[in-house]
Write a protein that holds these residues in place. Structure first.
Motif, PDB file in Angstrom:
ATOM      1  N   UNK A   4       1.076  24.874  58.210  1.00  0.00           N
ATOM      2  CA  UNK A   4       0.438  26.071  57.681  1.00  0.00           C
ATOM      3  C   UNK A   4      -1.053  25.845  57.749  1.00  0.00           C
ATOM      4  N   UNK A   5      -1.771  26.739  58.400  1.00  0.00           N
ATOM      5  CA  UNK A   5      -3.213  26.578  58.440  1.00  0.00           C
ATOM      6  C   UNK A   5      -3.862  27.948  58.476  1.00  0.00           C
ATOM      7  N   UNK A   6      -5.132  28.004  58.088  1.00  0.00           N
ATOM      8  CA  UNK A   6      -5.833  29.282  58.105  1.00  0.00           C
ATOM      9  C   UNK A   6      -6.946  29.291  57.100  1.00  0.00           C
ATOM     10  N   UNK A   7      -7.675  30.402  57.063  1.00  0.00           N
ATOM     11  CA  UNK A   7      -8.784  30.553  56.146  1.00  0.00           C
ATOM     12  C   UNK A   7      -8.281  30.881  54.756  1.00  0.00           C
ATOM     13  N   UNK A   8      -8.965  30.391  53.757  1.00  0.00           N
ATOM     14  CA  UNK A   8      -8.565  30.623  52.369  1.00  0.00           C
ATOM     15  C   UNK A   8      -9.106  31.974  51.919  1.00  0.00           C
ATOM     16  N   UNK A  25      -5.601  50.969  57.491  1.00  0.00           N
ATOM     17  CA  UNK A  25      -4.966  49.905  58.268  1.00  0.00           C
ATOM     18  C   UNK A  25      -5.876  48.692  58.410  1.00  0.00           C
ATOM     19  N   UNK A  26      -7.181  48.909  58.413  1.00  0.00           N
ATOM     20  CA  UNK A  26      -8.109  47.789  58.542  1.00  0.00           C
ATOM     21  C   UNK A  26      -8.095  46.885  57.326  1.00  0.00           C
ATOM     22  N   UNK A  27      -7.561  47.371  56.198  1.00  0.00           N
ATOM     23  CA  UNK A  27      -7.529  46.578  54.972  1.00  0.00           C
ATOM     24  C   UNK A  27      -6.149  46.008  54.676  1.00  0.00           C
ATOM     25  N   UNK A  28      -5.209  46.240  55.549  1.00  0.00           N
ATOM     26  CA  UNK A  28      -3.838  45.784  55.336  1.00  0.00           C
ATOM     27  C   UNK A  28      -3.671  44.367  55.879  1.00  0.00           C
ATOM     28  N   UNK A  29      -3.038  43.510  55.081  1.00  0.00           N
ATOM     29  CA  UNK A  29      -2.685  42.164  55.553  1.00  0.00           C
ATOM     30  C   UNK A  29      -1.277  42.213  56.139  1.00  0.00           C
ATOM     31  N   UNK A  30      -1.179  41.926  57.420  1.00  0.00           N
ATOM     32  CA  UNK A  30       0.109  41.896  58.114  1.00  0.00           C
ATOM     33  C   UNK A  30       0.523  40.444  58.342  1.00  0.00           C
ATOM     34  N   UNK A  31       1.804  40.169  58.139  1.00  0.00           N
ATOM     35  CA  UNK A  31       2.391  38.897  58.550  1.00  0.00           C
ATOM     36  C   UNK A  31       3.425  39.207  59.626  1.00  0.00           C
ATOM     37  N   UNK A  55      -2.612  38.393  59.813  1.00  0.00           N
ATOM     38  CA  UNK A  55      -3.821  39.039  60.343  1.00  0.00           C
ATOM     39  C   UNK A  55      -4.259  40.161  59.402  1.00  0.00           C
ATOM     40  N   UNK A  56      -5.545  40.447  59.439  1.00  0.00           N
ATOM     41  CA  UNK A  56      -6.078  41.614  58.727  1.00  0.00           C
ATOM     42  C   UNK A  56      -7.327  42.093  59.459  1.00  0.00           C
ATOM     43  N   UNK A  57      -7.398  43.393  59.678  1.00  0.00           N
ATOM     44  CA  UNK A  57      -8.541  43.957  60.372  1.00  0.00           C
ATOM     45  C   UNK A  57      -8.719  43.417  61.769  1.00  0.00           C
ATOM     46  N   UNK A  58      -7.639  43.041  62.405  1.00  0.00           N
ATOM     47  CA  UNK A  58      -7.695  42.505  63.759  1.00  0.00           C
ATOM     48  C   UNK A  58      -8.058  41.042  63.838  1.00  0.00           C
ATOM     49  N   UNK A  61      -5.757  35.272  60.067  1.00  0.00           N
ATOM     50  CA  UNK A  61      -6.022  34.582  58.799  1.00  0.00           C
ATOM     51  C   UNK A  61      -5.257  33.271  58.685  1.00  0.00           C
ATOM     52  N   UNK A  62      -4.216  33.110  59.431  1.00  0.00           N
ATOM     53  CA  UNK A  62      -3.450  31.871  59.353  1.00  0.00           C
ATOM     54  C   UNK A  62      -2.171  31.965  60.160  1.00  0.00           C
ATOM     55  N   UNK A  63      -1.536  30.836  60.365  1.00  0.00           N
ATOM     56  CA  UNK A  63      -0.279  30.765  61.108  1.00  0.00           C
ATOM     57  C   UNK A  63       0.704  29.881  60.364  1.00  0.00           C
ATOM     58  N   UNK A  64       1.974  30.172  60.569  1.00  0.00           N
ATOM     59  CA  UNK A  64       3.058  29.391  59.971  1.00  0.00           C
ATOM     60  C   UNK A  64       4.056  29.126  61.087  1.00  0.00           C
ATOM     61  N   UNK A  65       4.361  27.867  61.315  1.00  0.00           N
ATOM     62  CA  UNK A  65       5.312  27.547  62.365  1.00  0.00           C
ATOM     63  C   UNK A  65       6.109  26.309  62.051  1.00  0.00           C
ATOM     64  N   UNK A  66       7.412  26.380  62.220  1.00  0.00           N
ATOM     65  CA  UNK A  66       8.264  25.213  61.975  1.00  0.00           C
ATOM     66  C   UNK A  66       9.608  25.380  62.655  1.00  0.00           C
TER      67      UNK A  66
END
Length: 614
Positions: A4-8, A25-31, A55-58, A61-66
């Motif tokens: 897990x990594x990304x900006x806080x 939509x620019x203010x929505x956090x999508x996973x 992602x948010x606003x294009x 913000x972070x990734x999760x992979x396992x």
């Protein structure tokens, strides 16, 4: 190992209320999430990999992979598809530790997936298995969005690979979770840009837009007025009266109305609704009658928007020709010509496999020339190399007499009509020998060849038994306490009716028999398959007879009267088909994984445009 990594950056809540004007939509956090699994159903499969991008606003913000240890081996076809092996997941964390981490990563966001019902279904099943409540994330499906904003001229289908190529994503889908999630992010951004031309700027508008009916659907809602709530068949017609589409339903009113709502998202069907000017309905007494009428109407009108059952006359058969030296031929018509037929077969490839299996057991000639004693005596028959390989008795060279060759033809005829033991025994010898020599791929090919023959033989024998039956009357208990009645003659549904609750059935049965359609015996009438042809004299098409057989197999069905003998061969293929079906189940699952899930011809393809084995 989980990464897990990304900006806080704090997540932004996106759940709208009635007082809100909408969340931009620019203010929505999508996973954006993607899964790889061991199969196509959460009921009997497990997750092998999770990939997610926040992602948010294009901006990412972070990734999760396992990788995830599914608790068992990875099926070979999944390894071939994804590259994930059992060794790769052996040291991976189990789902009970991965799921909490993923839910925390996605907390407060909107989940996005390509064919969301598949991925969300697996995640919900994992929560249920661990006794966790599903957080009820807002969900966006990029398949639904693509179907609304992209035309068929732009993309032929809505599979992830197709959309990635259309939007020229930097990441190519590779059947690995994180890579596919990254590609889906870029597809999502491309779709959001398209949504701007529709005036969609908020999350609430986007979610409603994906499921909203088109203007054409709303304008055509009046076509569903007056449709009865009864089982039957419906026909969509254009302004000139041409039938565009034929369907069936147990509740005509509910089904027809669904075509004019947001629940109908299939692009092809929405296109059909735009052309339709009338909906004609034919109420039926029972669900079986509706199913059979649908098949007959599709074959009659061949509607452009129906994909299946339009050409029953194009069925494929394996034919043992009627000539002095018979041979096996693949044909598209079943005639009353004295030949023996096996089938119908689902495809030409399956017919070729079945023919090869029969050739391995019986040394019939494989040349296509019309061979006769006079041609052989004159020395004008062409020869081939199969005789030197011991695969043919070489009647063309006179090395095998007509009487000796007739014994081979009689064996092949007996196999096609009921006794499949020679083919099964010959195939088993070859499979055992190849397996002993560690030639497993060749052994599997022989197994599949045997499976094709057994399936074709089992189908033909079941249908031939029904087609030879002068009359069969059966009853199925209805939900209201009455009975559903069916009269079947030579495989064709001749009449259908119902018995009201608490009424004496016999008068209704007698009346239905007396008014049933007259059906003449199929031409030929021999049990080798002649009775199953699509010729006008045949009692019914193979597909109609299979509908009847499925109905007869339903729990609770009772035979009221049977005129004639209804049997299957003692040494036939039906008993061996079920075992072989289980043996090749992995191969069938692999085929589903590589198939086009947008097609409804396959049970696993009812899911939206995406491979089902993810």
């Amino acid at each position: 190992m989980t990464t897990v990594h990304g900006n806080d950056v704090p997540d932004v809540g996106v759940q709208g209320t009635l007082d809100d004007l909408g969340t931009p939509l620019a203010e929505v956090t999508f996973v954006v999430v993607d899964l790889e699994t061991t199969g196509g159903s959460a009921a009997d499969s497990a997750i092998t990999e999770i990939g997610a991008v926040k992602v948010r606003g294009g901006e990412p913000l972070g990734e999760f992979g396992t990788l995830v240890d599914p608790g068992g081996p990875i099926p070979p076809f999944i390894t071939a598809l994804t590259g994930i092996t059992t060794a790769m997941v052996t040291a991976a964390p189990r789902m009970d530790s991965v799921l909490p981490a993923f839910l925390e990563f996605a907390r407060g966001a909107v989940l996005v997936a390509h064919n969301a019902p598949f991925d969300i279904g697996f995640l919900k099943a994992a929560c249920a298995e661990q006794g966790r409540a599903w957080p009820a994330f807002p969900v966006v499906d990029t398949v639904d969005l693509a179907r609304r904003v992209l035309s068929r001229d732009e993309v032929p289908n809505c599979k992830l690979g197709t959309l990635a190529r259309f939007f020229r994503t930097a990441t190519e889908p590779t059947h690995r979770a994180l890579a596919d999630a990254r590609a889906t992010v870029e597809v999502l951004h491309g779709l959001i840009e398209r949504l701007g031309s529709f005036g969609v700027t908020s999350l609430e508008e986007m979610r409603g837009f994906a499921k909203a009916p088109t203007p054409e659907q709303r304008r055509k809602r009046h076509l569903a007025e007056g449709v009865p709530s009864a089982p039957g068949v419906y026909l969509f017609e254009d302004g000139s009266g041409e039938v565009l589409y034929v369907g069936k339903s147990g509740d005509l009113r509910s089904r027809v109305r669904s075509y004019f709502t947001g629940s109908e998202t299939r692009r092809r069907v929405r296109e059909m609704v735009g052309l339709a000017e009338n909906v004609r309905t034919i109420p039926c007494a029972t669900g079986l009658e509706a199913e059979v009428r649908e098949l007959r109407l599709i074959a009659e009108h061949k509607p452009r928007y129906n994909k299946r059952s339009k050409f029953p006359e194009r069925a494929i058969w394996l034919k043992l020709t009627a000539e002095p030296f018979p041979r096996l031929s693949i044909v598209r018509e079943c005639r009353d010509d004295g030949a023996c037929y096996l089938g119908p077969v689902s495809s030409r490839h399956q017919a070729e496999e079945a023919r090869a299996a029969l050739h391995e057991a019986v040394p019939l000639r494989q040349c296509t020339q019309r061979l006769s004693p006079r041609l052989i005596a004159a020395g004008r028959a062409r020869t081939c190399a199969l005789a030197e390989l011991g695969r043919c008795g070489a009647p063309c060279e006179g090395r095998e007499s007509a009487a000796d060759y007739a014994a081979h033809a009689d064996t092949a005829r007996a196999v096609m009509r009921g006794d499949v033991r020679p083919v099964v025994a010959a195939a088993q010898v070859r499979i055992d020998r190849l397996a002993a020599e560690l030639r497993y791929e060749e052994a599997a090919a022989q197994r599949d060849r045997l499976h094709a023959f057994v399936r074709a033989a089992a189908r033909g024998q079941r249908l031939a038994a029904l087609a030879a039956l002068p009359e069969l009357v059966a009853a199925l208990p209805a939900f209201d306490g009455g009975w559903e009645l069916s009269v079947v003659r030579y495989g064709r549904l001749a009449a259908a009716g119902t018995v009201p609750p608490h009424a004496r059935p016999r008068p209704y049965v007698d009346a239905l028999i007396a008014t049933a359609e007259t059906v003449f015996p199929p031409s030929g009438g021999a049990p080798g398959g002649v009775a199953l042809g699509a010729a006008p004299s045949a009692g019914a098409t193979a597909e109609e007879m299979e509908c009847v057989l499925r109905w007869l197999d339903r729990p609770g069905v009772r035979l009221v009267e049977v005129r004639g003998t209804w049997t299957c061969p003692a040494h036939g293929a039906e008993g061996r088909r079920e075992r072989l079906d289980r043996v090749v189940s992995d191969r069938a699952a692999r085929d589903r994984a590589y198939g086009d899930p947008a097609s409804t011809a396959h049970p696993a393809r009812a899911r939206a445009s995406r491979r089902p084995m993810r």
